[in-house]
Scaffold this motif. Structure first.
Motif, PDB file in Angstrom:
ATOM      1  N   THR A  81       0.828  -1.201   0.000  1.00 15.84           N
ATOM      2  CA  THR A  81       0.000   0.000   0.000  1.00 15.84           C
ATOM      3  C   THR A  81       0.862   1.251   0.000  1.00 15.84           C
ATOM      4  OG1 THR A  81      -1.712  -1.161   1.204  1.00 15.84           O
ATOM      5  CG2 THR A  81      -1.851   1.228   1.163  1.00 15.84           C
ATOM      6  N   ARG A  84       2.410   1.607  -3.291  1.00 16.01           N
ATOM      7  CA  ARG A  84       1.420   1.418  -4.352  1.00 16.01           C
ATOM      8  C   ARG A  84       2.013   0.499  -5.422  1.00 16.01           C
ATOM      9  NH1 ARG A  84      -2.493   0.774  -3.574  1.00 16.01           N
ATOM     10  NH2 ARG A  84      -3.514   1.316  -5.488  1.00 16.01           N
ATOM     11  N   TYR A 222      -3.179   4.359   6.041  1.00 14.72           N
ATOM     12  CA  TYR A 222      -3.001   3.429   4.918  1.00 14.72           C
ATOM     13  C   TYR A 222      -4.187   3.511   3.963  1.00 14.72           C
ATOM     14  CZ  TYR A 222       1.283   1.365   6.541  1.00 14.72           C
ATOM     15  OH  TYR A 222       2.584   1.188   6.894  1.00 14.72           O
ATOM     16  N   ASN A 223      -5.385   3.676   4.487  1.00 11.78           N
ATOM     17  CA  ASN A 223      -6.535   3.854   3.599  1.00 11.78           C
ATOM     18  C   ASN A 223      -6.369   5.107   2.753  1.00 11.78           C
ATOM     19  OD1 ASN A 223      -8.020   1.588   4.088  1.00 11.78           O
ATOM     20  ND2 ASN A 223      -9.271   2.492   5.686  1.00 11.78           N
ATOM     21  N   LEU A 226      -4.273   4.922  -0.446  1.00 10.12           N
ATOM     22  CA  LEU A 226      -4.798   4.189  -1.599  1.00 10.12           C
ATOM     23  C   LEU A 226      -4.849   5.051  -2.853  1.00 10.12           C
ATOM     24  CD1 LEU A 226      -7.753   2.189  -0.036  1.00 10.12           C
ATOM     25  CD2 LEU A 226      -5.684   1.257  -1.046  1.00 10.12           C
ATOM     26  N   ARG A 276      -7.140  -9.639  -0.434  1.00 11.41           N
ATOM     27  CA  ARG A 276      -7.926  -8.685  -1.226  1.00 11.41           C
ATOM     28  C   ARG A 276      -8.954  -9.410  -2.081  1.00 11.41           C
ATOM     29  NH1 ARG A 276      -2.985  -6.561  -2.415  1.00 11.41           N
ATOM     30  NH2 ARG A 276      -2.473  -4.850  -1.032  1.00 11.41           N
ATOM     31  N   ALA A 282     -10.651  -3.011  -0.262  1.00 11.00           N
ATOM     32  CA  ALA A 282      -9.370  -2.316  -0.198  1.00 11.00           C
ATOM     33  C   ALA A 282      -9.232  -1.626   1.155  1.00 11.00           C
ATOM     34  CB  ALA A 282      -9.274  -1.287  -1.321  1.00 11.00           C
ATOM     35  N   HIS A 284      -8.313  -1.064   4.809  1.00 11.99           N
ATOM     36  CA  HIS A 284      -7.292  -1.677   5.662  1.00 11.99           C
ATOM     37  C   HIS A 284      -7.797  -2.083   7.034  1.00 11.99           C
ATOM     38  CE1 HIS A 284      -4.867  -0.165   2.430  1.00 11.99           C
ATOM     39  NE2 HIS A 284      -3.915  -0.971   2.831  1.00 11.99           N
TER      40      HIS A 284
ATOM     41  N   PRO B  93      -7.206   1.849  -6.445  1.00 13.98           N
ATOM     42  CA  PRO B  93      -7.492   0.422  -6.439  1.00 13.98           C
ATOM     43  C   PRO B  93      -8.879   0.182  -7.012  1.00 13.98           C
ATOM     44  CG  PRO B  93      -7.614   1.305  -4.222  1.00 13.98           C
ATOM     45  CD  PRO B  93      -7.256   2.446  -5.112  1.00 13.98           C
TER      46      PRO B  93
END
Lengths: 342, 320
Positions: A81, A84, A222-223, A226, A276, A282, A284, B93
């Protein structure tokens, strides 16, 4: 969290418990489930030998498989993450290679100076300490570079180069090492979950708990990552702070697991992708738990498979994880729209 | 009322040999309740300016005030509560649903564990309603069209509930209708929601249609500001197009190709005359001896005693 997510958590944990029992029961001597359960609960064993096998050999080994599975998967997910990059894994910063270097110094140089204790075996603690020192050294170097580097991609390349450089030093050491020491080091490099005392299992658990703290505090960040670093910044996330938390966390997790078990391949890269796909998310908040369950299960399964039926010997864990991991990664890459889904 | 104000800012990137200056000595104010369009040629420094306004690049000198506080002194989270952004780049994503993407906009308002409260869900709903994509809520990002994805990105920025909204070329990959929809939406957001909206765009015609304020970035130290109509009348807008090759047509409100004086005499209703002349110009027929008559209902063109049903037939005939 949706209902299906919770069901998958529940199902995963049930299968994990089953896998745990299967792992303990399976081996050169089969032990029935009922005996393991009653033994573990009431400490009432039919035979002293069974108690010895379960409590001092198979139980700690299964526990280490679970711990290493969690640690490697969680570090892999963080790396993927943060950078990426679907091919990032716990080893991209070179920290595990550093642990390998520490062990190489101990085994390859140590043997040359006659440091080998009782004939041809190093004490497990000396290996752990050497691995940790090597890992910490590379962690320090990577941190020094991270201080100066601005973007994530540069850090990724620098980490990979560190890994390559350290591997080269190991090659040089191997070239000059004696046959006996080289064999020992090669076997260490194949990874091993077993042969640990309870004190070592406790130490590994402690390191793991420490390495998971930064993860728990940065789920939100972390989200945010994305959508890439610039979006993350625009949503109030400090990528530099997250970078430090990630380096510390994966350094502790991957570094200590390598020091204790040797380099274990593929789990860290493949498991986050599996999670996933299975959990179809997606997020976290879900993915860290999902990866932990999947990673623990996968490594437990690999360890069970590595037990050759009817023999005391077992295949090296690294060979088994790679044999299972490689088809998984290939399957992922040729899956349609894989890159779109990452 | 101004919400974001730049005072004599200089922006640049460090180089081995000193600084690479991109913006020097610009001052401007971004106002509430208003759609502002930033126009300028590629490489003139628009993106750098945006970075500065987002607090992602500190000014070498000068100051940027948010409310009345210096942007440099605010934390990332404080800035995020005031300014949200839609960028040109995205790495996304595909397995994220529209709803989850929009919910990411709540990030600066969430506590460390990242769980959404009732209030957060309401903000997400509102953003989906404003952008009119409620029915896409459960769709996965990878399955959206470019226009739908752009709306989802705008919804994400809206869910951040910041008084300032900055968008970098939000209509770049969209079809004609999509572009108009997005600009109309942004105009509506500025008016109804009282937000300050800044749009970087290359689409001058669309910008004239929707913006109340223009910022024309002419060079690193010159920015012309004002309502587009004023800038058009004063001829300022022509400064966007240096040189002689293209020019801005005051009456039509758009950039046109250079053309020599036509020696064609077309007679008929204005609306038809315009298109016939245009087609003849493109066919490189700048000189036609006899008068061309155009009639409406039914459409008919007469030239040298012959009658044509389409412009193509006319052009083919003249060329023969």
């Amino acid at each position: 969290m949706t209902r299906s997510t919770l069901w998958l958590f529940f199902g995963g944990i049930v299968i994990l418990l089953f896998g745990f029992l299967l792992n303990i029961s399976y081996g050169s001597i089969s032990i029935p489930f009922s005996e393991i359960i009653s033994g573990l609960i009431s400490n009432d064993w039919e035979k002293e030998s069974t108690r010895q096998i379960v409590l001092n050999f198979r139980f700690p080994k299964a526990l280490v498989a679970i711990l290493a599975g969690i640690g490697l998967s969680v570090s892999g997910l963080q790396m993927q993450t943060f950078f990426r990059n679907p091919l990032a894994g716990p080893y991209v910063l070179g920290i595990s290679s550093g642990a390998g270097l520490g062990v190489a110094f101990l085994m390859l140089l140590g043997s040359a100076f006659g440091m080998m204790s009782d004939g041809a075996v190093f004490s497990p603690w000396s290996i752990v300490i050497a691995g940790s020192l090597g890992g910490a050294l590379v962690l320090l170097l990577v941190s020094l570079v991270a201080w100066r580097v601005k973007d994530g991609m540069t850090l990724l390349i620098v980490g990979l180069m560190f890994g390559a450089g350290v591997s080269a030093i190991i090659s040089v050491l191997s070239y000059f090492a004696g046959a006996e020491a080289l064999k020992l080091f090669t076997i260490w490099g194949m990874g091993s979950l077993g042969g640990m005392s309870w004190a070592q299992v406790y130490a590994l658990s402690g390191m793991l708990a420490l390495g998971l703290i930064p993860v728990i505090t940065s789920v939100k960040a972390y989200n945010g990552m994305l959508l890439g670093e610039r979006y993350a910044q625009s949503m109030g996330i400090d990528p530099i702070r997250l970078r430090w938390l990630m380096i510390i966390s994966t350094g502790i997790l991957a570094g200590s697991i390598t020091a204790f078990c040797g380099p274990i391949a593929f789990v860290g890269i493949a498991v986050p992708h599996l999670a996933r796909i299975v959990w179809k998310t997606a997020d976290h908040k879900v993915l860290f738990v999902a990866s932990s369950i999947t990673g623990a299960l996968l490594l437990l399964l690999c360890d069970t498979v590595s037990q050759l039926p009817g023999m005391a010997e077992s295949l090296p864990i690294n060979a088994v994880t790679s044999l299972i991991g490689a088809p998984v990664v290939i399957g992922l890459v040729i899956r349609k729209n894989f890159s779109k889904e990452f | 009322m101004e919400v974001l104000e730049a005072k004599n800012i200089h922006l640049g990137y460090p180089r081995k040999s000193g600084q690479k200056k991109v913006i020097s000595g610009l001052s401007f104010e971004l106002k509430k309740n208003q759609l502002t369009c930033l126009l300028g040629r590629n490489g003139i420094g628009k993106s750098t300016l945006i970075k500065g306004l987002l607090g992602q690049l500190s000014p070498v000198s000068g100051e940027i005030l948010l409310g009345n506080r210096n942007l440099n002194e605010l934390s990332k989270e404080e800035i995020a509560k005031e300014i949200s952004v839609v960028l040109t780049e995205y790495s996304m994503p595909g397995n994220l649903t529209v709803e989850q993407l929009v919910a990411l906009g709540r990030t600066p308002h969430l506590r460390w564990h990242g769980r959404l409260s009732q209030e957060d869900y309401q903000a997400v709903d509102k953003a989906l309603t404003l952008t009119k994509i409620q029915e896409l809520r459960k769709e996965r990002i990878s399955e959206l069209s470019d226009g739908q994805r752009q709306k989802a990105m705008i919804a994400r920025a809206l869910a951040q509930e910041s008084p300032i909204l900055i968008l970098d070329e939000p209509t770049a990959h969209l079809d004609l209708l999509g572009r108009h929809e997005i600009m109309a939406l942004l105009y509506e957001l500025a008016m109804k929601e009282g937000r300050a909206v800044l749009v970087v765009t290359h689409n001058i015609e669309l910008a004239i249609e929707s913006a109340q304020e223009f910022w024309l970035l002419i060079s690193q130290d010159q920015m012309i500001q004002g309502p587009p109509e004023d800038l058009i009348i004063a001829g300022q807008i022509k400064k966007l197009i240096p040189g002689e090759s293209f020019h801005f047509d005051l009456e039509k409100g758009k950039i046109v190709f250079p053309s020599e004086k036509l020696e064609i005499n077309v007679q008929g209703p204005e609306s038809l005359k315009f298109w016939v002349e245009k087609a003849l110009t493109k066919a490189n027929l700048k000189k036609v001896a006899d008068t061309i008559f155009v009639e409406k209902d039914p459409f008919k063109i007469s030239h040298q005693g012959k009658t044509f049903r389409s412009i193509r037939a006319l052009i083919d005939d003249i060329k023969d």
